[in-house]
Write a protein that holds these residues in place. Structure first.
Motif, PDB file in Angstrom:
ATOM      1  N   PRO A   1      73.770 -39.167  27.735  1.00  0.00           N
ATOM      2  CA  PRO A   1      72.996 -39.550  26.204  1.00  0.00           C
ATOM      3  C   PRO A   1      71.899 -38.095  26.553  1.00  0.00           C
ATOM      4  O   PRO A   1      70.596 -37.965  25.471  1.00  0.00           O
ATOM      5  N   TYR A   2      71.718 -37.537  27.598  1.00  0.00           N
ATOM      6  CA  TYR A   2      70.833 -36.611  28.202  1.00  0.00           C
ATOM      7  C   TYR A   2      71.113 -34.690  26.750  1.00  0.00           C
ATOM      8  O   TYR A   2      70.285 -34.267  27.247  1.00  0.00           O
ATOM      9  N   LEU A   3      71.269 -34.871  26.354  1.00  0.00           N
ATOM     10  CA  LEU A   3      72.159 -33.734  25.551  1.00  0.00           C
ATOM     11  C   LEU A   3      71.002 -33.895  24.452  1.00  0.00           C
ATOM     12  O   LEU A   3      70.443 -32.469  23.896  1.00  0.00           O
ATOM     13  N   PHE A   4      70.630 -34.853  24.416  1.00  0.00           N
ATOM     14  CA  PHE A   4      69.503 -34.682  22.919  1.00  0.00           C
ATOM     15  C   PHE A   4      68.439 -34.771  23.539  1.00  0.00           C
ATOM     16  O   PHE A   4      67.536 -34.317  22.114  1.00  0.00           O
ATOM     17  N   PRO A   5      67.444 -35.120  24.407  1.00  0.00           N
ATOM     18  CA  PRO A   5      65.934 -34.700  24.689  1.00  0.00           C
ATOM     19  C   PRO A   5      66.070 -33.906  24.959  1.00  0.00           C
ATOM     20  O   PRO A   5      65.289 -32.709  24.908  1.00  0.00           O
ATOM     21  N   THR A   6      66.630 -32.924  25.467  1.00  0.00           N
ATOM     22  CA  THR A   6      67.211 -31.215  25.525  1.00  0.00           C
ATOM     23  C   THR A   6      67.060 -30.727  24.476  1.00  0.00           C
ATOM     24  O   THR A   6      66.868 -29.372  24.062  1.00  0.00           O
ATOM     25  N   LEU A   7      67.894 -31.485  23.318  1.00  0.00           N
ATOM     26  CA  LEU A   7      67.831 -30.398  22.111  1.00  0.00           C
ATOM     27  C   LEU A   7      66.477 -31.032  20.997  1.00  0.00           C
ATOM     28  O   LEU A   7      66.246 -29.455  20.897  1.00  0.00           O
ATOM     29  N   LEU A   8      66.369 -31.662  21.451  1.00  0.00           N
ATOM     30  CA  LEU A   8      64.604 -31.584  20.628  1.00  0.00           C
ATOM     31  C   LEU A   8      63.749 -30.917  21.436  1.00  0.00           C
ATOM     32  O   LEU A   8      63.165 -30.187  20.195  1.00  0.00           O
TER      33      LEU A   8
ATOM     34  N   VAL B   1      64.133 -27.768  22.403  1.00  0.00           N
ATOM     35  CA  VAL B   1      64.983 -26.798  21.806  1.00  0.00           C
ATOM     36  C   VAL B   1      64.164 -26.738  20.300  1.00  0.00           C
ATOM     37  O   VAL B   1      63.755 -25.661  20.094  1.00  0.00           O
ATOM     38  N   LEU B   2      64.579 -27.357  19.796  1.00  0.00           N
ATOM     39  CA  LEU B   2      64.023 -27.355  18.167  1.00  0.00           C
ATOM     40  C   LEU B   2      62.824 -27.559  18.404  1.00  0.00           C
ATOM     41  O   LEU B   2      62.068 -27.075  17.880  1.00  0.00           O
ATOM     42  N   LEU B   3      61.805 -28.122  19.174  1.00  0.00           N
ATOM     43  CA  LEU B   3      60.281 -28.215  19.093  1.00  0.00           C
ATOM     44  C   LEU B   3      59.858 -26.840  19.772  1.00  0.00           C
ATOM     45  O   LEU B   3      58.752 -26.484  18.737  1.00  0.00           O
ATOM     46  N   TYR B   4      60.105 -25.943  20.532  1.00  0.00           N
ATOM     47  CA  TYR B   4      59.794 -24.560  20.975  1.00  0.00           C
ATOM     48  C   TYR B   4      60.215 -24.096  19.778  1.00  0.00           C
ATOM     49  O   TYR B   4      59.828 -22.405  20.563  1.00  0.00           O
ATOM     50  N   SER B   5      60.287 -24.210  19.068  1.00  0.00           N
ATOM     51  CA  SER B   5      60.913 -22.881  17.738  1.00  0.00           C
ATOM     52  C   SER B   5      59.714 -22.531  17.301  1.00  0.00           C
ATOM     53  O   SER B   5      58.922 -23.462  16.923  1.00  0.00           O
ATOM     54  N   ASP B   6      59.576 -21.441  16.674  1.00  0.00           N
ATOM     55  CA  ASP B   6      58.100 -20.830  15.823  1.00  0.00           C
ATOM     56  C   ASP B   6      58.921 -21.111  15.039  1.00  0.00           C
ATOM     57  O   ASP B   6      59.718 -19.560  14.033  1.00  0.00           O
ATOM     58  N   GLY B   7      59.115 -21.948  13.464  1.00  0.00           N
ATOM     59  CA  GLY B   7      59.994 -21.676  12.742  1.00  0.00           C
ATOM     60  C   GLY B   7      61.109 -21.958  12.171  1.00  0.00           C
ATOM     61  O   GLY B   7      61.753 -22.187  13.263  1.00  0.00           O
ATOM     62  N   LEU B   8      61.138 -22.313  10.425  1.00  0.00           N
ATOM     63  CA  LEU B   8      62.773 -21.907  10.714  1.00  0.00           C
ATOM     64  C   LEU B   8      63.617 -21.539  11.180  1.00  0.00           C
ATOM     65  O   LEU B   8      64.726 -22.601  12.052  1.00  0.00           O
ATOM     66  N   LEU B   9      63.317 -20.824  11.122  1.00  0.00           N
ATOM     67  CA  LEU B   9      64.839 -19.630  10.941  1.00  0.00           C
ATOM     68  C   LEU B   9      64.452 -19.779  12.881  1.00  0.00           C
ATOM     69  O   LEU B   9      66.056 -19.559  13.361  1.00  0.00           O
ATOM     70  N   SER B  10      63.410 -19.511  13.732  1.00  0.00           N
ATOM     71  CA  SER B  10      64.002 -19.583  14.862  1.00  0.00           C
ATOM     72  C   SER B  10      64.219 -20.822  15.314  1.00  0.00           C
ATOM     73  O   SER B  10      65.385 -21.034  16.662  1.00  0.00           O
ATOM     74  N   ALA B  11      64.202 -22.350  14.935  1.00  0.00           N
ATOM     75  CA  ALA B  11      64.922 -23.243  15.288  1.00  0.00           C
ATOM     76  C   ALA B  11      66.105 -23.452  14.821  1.00  0.00           C
ATOM     77  O   ALA B  11      66.982 -23.599  15.576  1.00  0.00           O
TER      78      ALA B  11
END
Length: 615
Positions: free
Chosen positions: A207-214, A216-226
């Protein structure tokens, strides 16, 4: 613990990291390597026996044996991967640890030494990963406290001295969170590769794919970066997972539920479909839900709490670490980086005559302290990292409810350590804010670092004297002796009939037959069992057969013991090992016509007995 931005007059190595900060990071990593080496088993002892023995320079006698949960199964899996047979690996052995150990086996041929080396190196690297991850989630002091606690945590370094997958799981899980915190979209691709490797370590790490994915998204700068980071992350996951799935027989969804059901309620996993746990396992799980949270919290708190930390504070630290009060940035600095950069570009165009210098907003604990109030300071929480770390601990009460071994919970201790370190930094940051506000001065960040250093160094001091490894047990050394004897008498690969799986691992042979036999205690059943052995045990020449007369740790069934006595009367004994509560004999069973040849051997021995010679 540096809360200040980079000095404008200092050349930056990369955004947010000054040359002085890079030097400090290098010094911290060097010191942590020294601490990790001091925890290395060979360097943690003073006995001259280790120096004068013929074992490798980095090892101790305990590294010669397979001592750990399912040690024999993991060793067999590593040997199968080394021999180019990953498809033969048991479904319960996930691919990452056997693959890494197989790489080491190319240099160190002994399967026990190779596996122990992987675990020692995993524990050596864990403080470095915790330092870098803690630095990105709170600052250098957070990273240093987490690294010192991880290096000296007894449950973690004791696991690294056993044989098995646990130390690699404890390393890979926090490592999978490190790369997503790096700035730049390109880091999302290797983050996916590492996350896939971490999820393929063990059933509990899937299941630890999901915290890593989260993250990745939280450290994005905007929608395009995410979106771009998400696609690169998924590409990285696929780049590793697809080839591994083609080489290894990974469990299906139904097989995964069966394995989980068998783990929760052994012997009651039959008839499970894809709908979830078996009825017996679900009943056991529901019965264990009562008090599961208390047991989970107690397990990790007992493992980490140093003597000087009160219980009430130890229980409160994780929640304070989730909030991360004082670790975030206030005001404009909390806006996405893309928005801040665009504002700076507009200011530069408006000036025309000169290049505008973008305003650098300092974190909470620096700047004009009189301009801050309590409400503004409380707004500087870092929930982004805190929520991700809390999500990584969700399996703890589930493991407690399922009655899982505590070592599964210990693999999640690095996340608890990070929360404790963040909480210590928050306490220090709050104290510094209060003291310097009352004095009307600027904080330097030193007072904020003191609780972190106290927590880290206090843990090291408490556990330092207990770091010496234990001597191997005589029974484990006897198992190794029998395995090496089998390898000498039966060179090459193939199968072997042996109830002690570690013996097969030392010999580099697979367990056979997979179906237990005999089914009755009579000669016909014994002959049928031998025919099954001849069909299922791969290889050439005679088949190794180990008769265990006595073992302090293994109970031999009545039917198997009766057949062993029957074969022992008809086959010649190649070698016997009697030590440490183990009494075992190595026999050779003919591969072609085994029953007829054994009976012929018995008749020949009967004729050679005194008084039976013919005139």
């Amino acid at each position: 613990m540096s809360f200040s931005p980079a000095n404008p007059g200092t050349r930056d190595l990369k955004p947010g990291v000054s040359r002085r900060g890079a030097y400090l990071d290098g010094l911290a990593i060097f010191l942590l390597l020294l601490v990790g080496l001091a925890m290395w088993p060979r360097l943690a002892v003073e006995d001259t026996f280790y120096i004068n023995s013929a074992i490798p320079f980095w090892a101790t006698p305990a590294d010669l044996v397979l001592d750990g949960p399912d040690a024999g199964e993991w060793a067999v899996a590593a040997s199968q991967v080394r021999d180019g047979r990953p498809g033969d690996v048991d479904l319960h052995r996930m691919p990452t640890w056997p693959s890494v150990t197989a790489l080491v086996l190319a240099w160190e041929d002994d399967v026990a030494l190779a596996g122990h080396l992987v675990n020692h190196v995993s524990h050596l690297l864990l403080p470095l990963v915790l330092y870098l991850l803690g630095r990105s989630m709170g600052g250098p002091a957070v990273g240093m406290a987490a690294a010192l606690m991880g290096a000296s945590c007894p449950e973690l370094w004791e696991a690294s001295r056993r044989y098995g997958v646990d130390p690699l799981v404890a390393l890979m899980l926090p490592l999978s969170l490190l790369l997503p915190t790096m700035k730049g979209r390109a880091w999302a691709l290797p983050a996916g590769l590492v996350a896939a490797g971490a999820s393929l370590c063990h059933y509990t790490s899937i299941p630890y794919l999901f915290p890593t994915l989260l993250l990745v998204l939280l450290y994005s700068d905007g929608l395009l970066s995410a979106l771009s980071r998400l696609l690169l992350f998924l590409l990285g996951v696929a780049m590793l997972s697809v080839p591994v799935a083609m080489m290894f027989h990974l469990p299906s969804v139904d097989g995964l539920w069966r394995s989980l059901s068998e783990g929760v309620a052994p012997g009651a996993a039959s008839g499970v479909g894809t709908g979830g746990l078996s009825p017996a396992a679900m009943s056991t799980f529901r019965a264990g839900l009562g008090g599961a949270m208390e047991r989970a919290v107690g397990t990790v708190t007992v493992a980490l709490r140093p003597w000087f930390l009160p219980w009430w504070l130890a229980l409160a630290l994780p929640w304070l670490g989730v909030l991360g009060v004082g670790l975030g940035r206030a005001g404009v600095d909390s806006a996405p980086r893309s928005r801040r950069e665009s504002s700076g570009r507009r200011a530069g165009r408006a000036g025309r005559t000169h290049r505008a210098t973008p305003e650098v907003h300092a974190p909470t604990m620096r700047g004009s302290i009189e301009d801050w109030n309590v409400v503004e300071w409380l707004r500087t929480t870092d929930l982004r990292c805190g929520v991700v770390l809390l999500a990584c601990l969700v399996p703890l009460p589930l493991l407690a409810a399922a009655g899982a071994p505590e070592r599964y919970s210990y693999n999640l201790l690095p996340f608890v350590i990070l929360l404790w370190s963040r909480a210590a930094a928050s306490i220090g940051a709050g104290a510094e804010w209060l003291v310097f506000r009352m004095a009307g001065l600027r904080g330097k960040g030193l007072l904020a670092a003191l609780p972190c250093l106290l927590l880290g160094l206090g843990t090291v001091k408490e556990n330092w004297s207990h770091r010496a490894p234990l001597a191997p047990r005589a029974r484990d050394l006897a198992v190794r002796e029998m395995g090496l004897s089998m390898r000498e008498f039966f060179p090459g690969g193939g199968g072997a009939v042996c109830p002690v799986r570690e013996i097969n691992a030392f010999a580099g042979r697979a367990l056979c037959p997979l179906m237990p036999c005999p089914f009755r205690a009579d000669q016909v059943a014994y002959e049928d069992c031998l025919d099954l052995v001849a069909r299922e045990c791969k290889g050439e020449g005679p088949i190794p057969y180990v008769v265990v007369e006595k073992d302090s740790e293994l109970e031999i069934g009545t039917l198997r013991r009766a057949m062993d006595e029957w074969i022992l009367e008809r086959a010649s004994v190649l070698t016997t090992v009697h030590s440490g509560g183990l009494l075992a004999h190595l026999l050779a069973v003919p591969r072609e016509r085994p029953v007829q040849e054994l009976l012929e051997n018995q008749r020949q021995e009967d004729r050679n007995e005194p008084g039976n010679e013919r005139d």
